[in-house]
Design a protein around this motif. Sequence first.
Motif, PDB file in Angstrom:
ATOM      1  N   HIS A 168       1.955   0.803  10.067  1.00 38.38           N
ATOM      2  CA  HIS A 168       2.181  -1.030   9.855  1.00 38.38           C
ATOM      3  C   HIS A 168       1.209  -1.694  11.206  1.00 38.38           C
ATOM      4  O   HIS A 168       0.474  -3.148  10.442  1.00 38.38           O
ATOM      5  CB  HIS A 168       3.714  -1.223  10.909  1.00 38.38           C
ATOM      6  CG  HIS A 168       3.667  -2.582  10.712  1.00 38.38           C
ATOM      7  ND1 HIS A 168       3.839  -3.842   9.765  1.00 38.38           N
ATOM      8  CD2 HIS A 168       4.047  -3.301  11.498  1.00 38.38           C
ATOM      9  CE1 HIS A 168       3.758  -4.895   9.965  1.00 38.38           C
ATOM     10  NE2 HIS A 168       4.063  -4.378  11.496  1.00 38.38           N
ATOM     11  N   PRO A 189       1.052  -1.408  -0.498  1.00 35.50           N
ATOM     12  CA  PRO A 189      -0.608   0.166   0.126  1.00 35.50           C
ATOM     13  C   PRO A 189       0.791   1.489   0.023  1.00 35.50           C
ATOM     14  O   PRO A 189       1.569   1.271   0.207  1.00 35.50           O
ATOM     15  CB  PRO A 189      -0.930  -0.270   1.407  1.00 35.50           C
ATOM     16  CG  PRO A 189      -0.353  -1.073   2.295  1.00 35.50           C
ATOM     17  CD  PRO A 189       0.926  -1.751   1.224  1.00 35.50           C
ATOM     18  N   ASP A 230      -5.803  -4.382  10.575  1.00 36.40           N
ATOM     19  CA  ASP A 230      -7.191  -3.798   9.065  1.00 36.40           C
ATOM     20  C   ASP A 230      -6.749  -5.878   8.837  1.00 36.40           C
ATOM     21  O   ASP A 230      -8.531  -6.280   8.424  1.00 36.40           O
ATOM     22  CB  ASP A 230      -6.771  -3.240   8.212  1.00 36.40           C
ATOM     23  CG  ASP A 230      -7.422  -2.536   8.591  1.00 36.40           C
ATOM     24  OD1 ASP A 230      -7.463  -1.499   9.368  1.00 36.40           O
ATOM     25  OD2 ASP A 230      -6.555  -0.685   8.325  1.00 36.40           O
ATOM     26  N   ALA A 231      -5.958  -6.374   8.872  1.00 36.45           N
ATOM     27  CA  ALA A 231      -5.640  -7.550   8.267  1.00 36.45           C
ATOM     28  C   ALA A 231      -6.578  -8.724   9.090  1.00 36.45           C
ATOM     29  O   ALA A 231      -6.939 -10.047   8.807  1.00 36.45           O
ATOM     30  CB  ALA A 231      -4.289  -8.385   8.095  1.00 36.45           C
ATOM     31  N   ALA A 232      -6.444  -9.018  10.590  1.00 37.20           N
ATOM     32  CA  ALA A 232      -6.870  -9.356  12.113  1.00 37.20           C
ATOM     33  C   ALA A 232      -8.522  -9.736  11.384  1.00 37.20           C
ATOM     34  O   ALA A 232      -9.233  -9.268  10.581  1.00 37.20           O
ATOM     35  CB  ALA A 232      -6.290  -8.954  12.379  1.00 37.20           C
ATOM     36  N   PRO A 233      -8.733 -11.266  11.807  1.00 39.19           N
ATOM     37  CA  PRO A 233     -10.173 -11.561  11.433  1.00 39.19           C
ATOM     38  C   PRO A 233     -11.126 -10.420  13.305  1.00 39.19           C
ATOM     39  O   PRO A 233      -9.611 -10.262  13.605  1.00 39.19           O
ATOM     40  CB  PRO A 233     -10.238 -13.173  11.988  1.00 39.19           C
ATOM     41  CG  PRO A 233      -8.535 -13.385  12.575  1.00 39.19           C
ATOM     42  CD  PRO A 233      -7.856 -11.919  12.177  1.00 39.19           C
ATOM     43  N   GLN A 253      -1.617  -0.028  11.566  1.00 39.93           N
ATOM     44  CA  GLN A 253      -2.853  -0.214  10.448  1.00 39.93           C
ATOM     45  C   GLN A 253      -3.459  -2.045   9.976  1.00 39.93           C
ATOM     46  O   GLN A 253      -4.458  -1.844  10.366  1.00 39.93           O
ATOM     47  CB  GLN A 253      -3.382   0.994  10.199  1.00 39.93           C
ATOM     48  CG  GLN A 253      -4.683   0.803   9.588  1.00 39.93           C
ATOM     49  CD  GLN A 253      -6.109   1.350  11.002  1.00 39.93           C
ATOM     50  OE1 GLN A 253      -5.437   2.179  12.132  1.00 39.93           O
ATOM     51  NE2 GLN A 253      -7.147   0.454  10.746  1.00 39.93           N
ATOM     52  N   ARG A 254      -2.248  -1.452   9.549  1.00 36.35           N
ATOM     53  CA  ARG A 254      -2.594  -2.586   7.880  1.00 36.35           C
ATOM     54  C   ARG A 254      -2.806  -4.229   9.392  1.00 36.35           C
ATOM     55  O   ARG A 254      -3.787  -4.986   7.949  1.00 36.35           O
ATOM     56  CB  ARG A 254      -0.939  -3.099   7.301  1.00 36.35           C
ATOM     57  CG  ARG A 254      -1.207  -2.073   6.244  1.00 36.35           C
ATOM     58  CD  ARG A 254      -0.456  -2.141   4.977  1.00 36.35           C
ATOM     59  NE  ARG A 254       1.621  -2.293   5.681  1.00 36.35           N
ATOM     60  CZ  ARG A 254       2.332  -1.334   5.968  1.00 36.35           C
ATOM     61  NH1 ARG A 254       1.563  -0.324   5.281  1.00 36.35           N
ATOM     62  NH2 ARG A 254       3.379  -1.557   6.634  1.00 36.35           N
ATOM     63  N   ILE A 255      -1.999  -4.182   9.825  1.00 35.93           N
ATOM     64  CA  ILE A 255      -2.128  -5.560  10.561  1.00 35.93           C
ATOM     65  C   ILE A 255      -3.290  -5.965  11.541  1.00 35.93           C
ATOM     66  O   ILE A 255      -4.165  -6.567  11.384  1.00 35.93           O
ATOM     67  CB  ILE A 255      -0.841  -5.990  12.544  1.00 35.93           C
ATOM     68  CG1 ILE A 255       0.674  -5.486  11.261  1.00 35.93           C
ATOM     69  CG2 ILE A 255      -1.301  -6.966  12.390  1.00 35.93           C
ATOM     70  CD1 ILE A 255       0.745  -7.605  10.520  1.00 35.93           C
TER      71      ILE A 255
END
Length: 64
Positions: free
Chosen positions: A44, A2, A50-53, A46-48
């Motif tokens: 970083h 991104p 956002d990707a987490a369930p 925020q990306r983690i």
Amino acid sequence: MPAHSSARRRLSSTVAAVEKHNGPTDPRLPALRRDLRAAALEEHIQRIVDAAPALSAEQRSKLA
């Protein structure tokens, strides 16, 4: 990968400009570099996140 946030790009540009025009010993550089690293870390995280369930209710209460 991104794109970086506008705040991170602005900080990166500021660091580059200050170093170019005032040299690597400018007293503002340590704080500017710290802020740039913090912005990178924030992106970083925020990306983690956002990707987490989604968390269960139990997990949310444990983390709260």
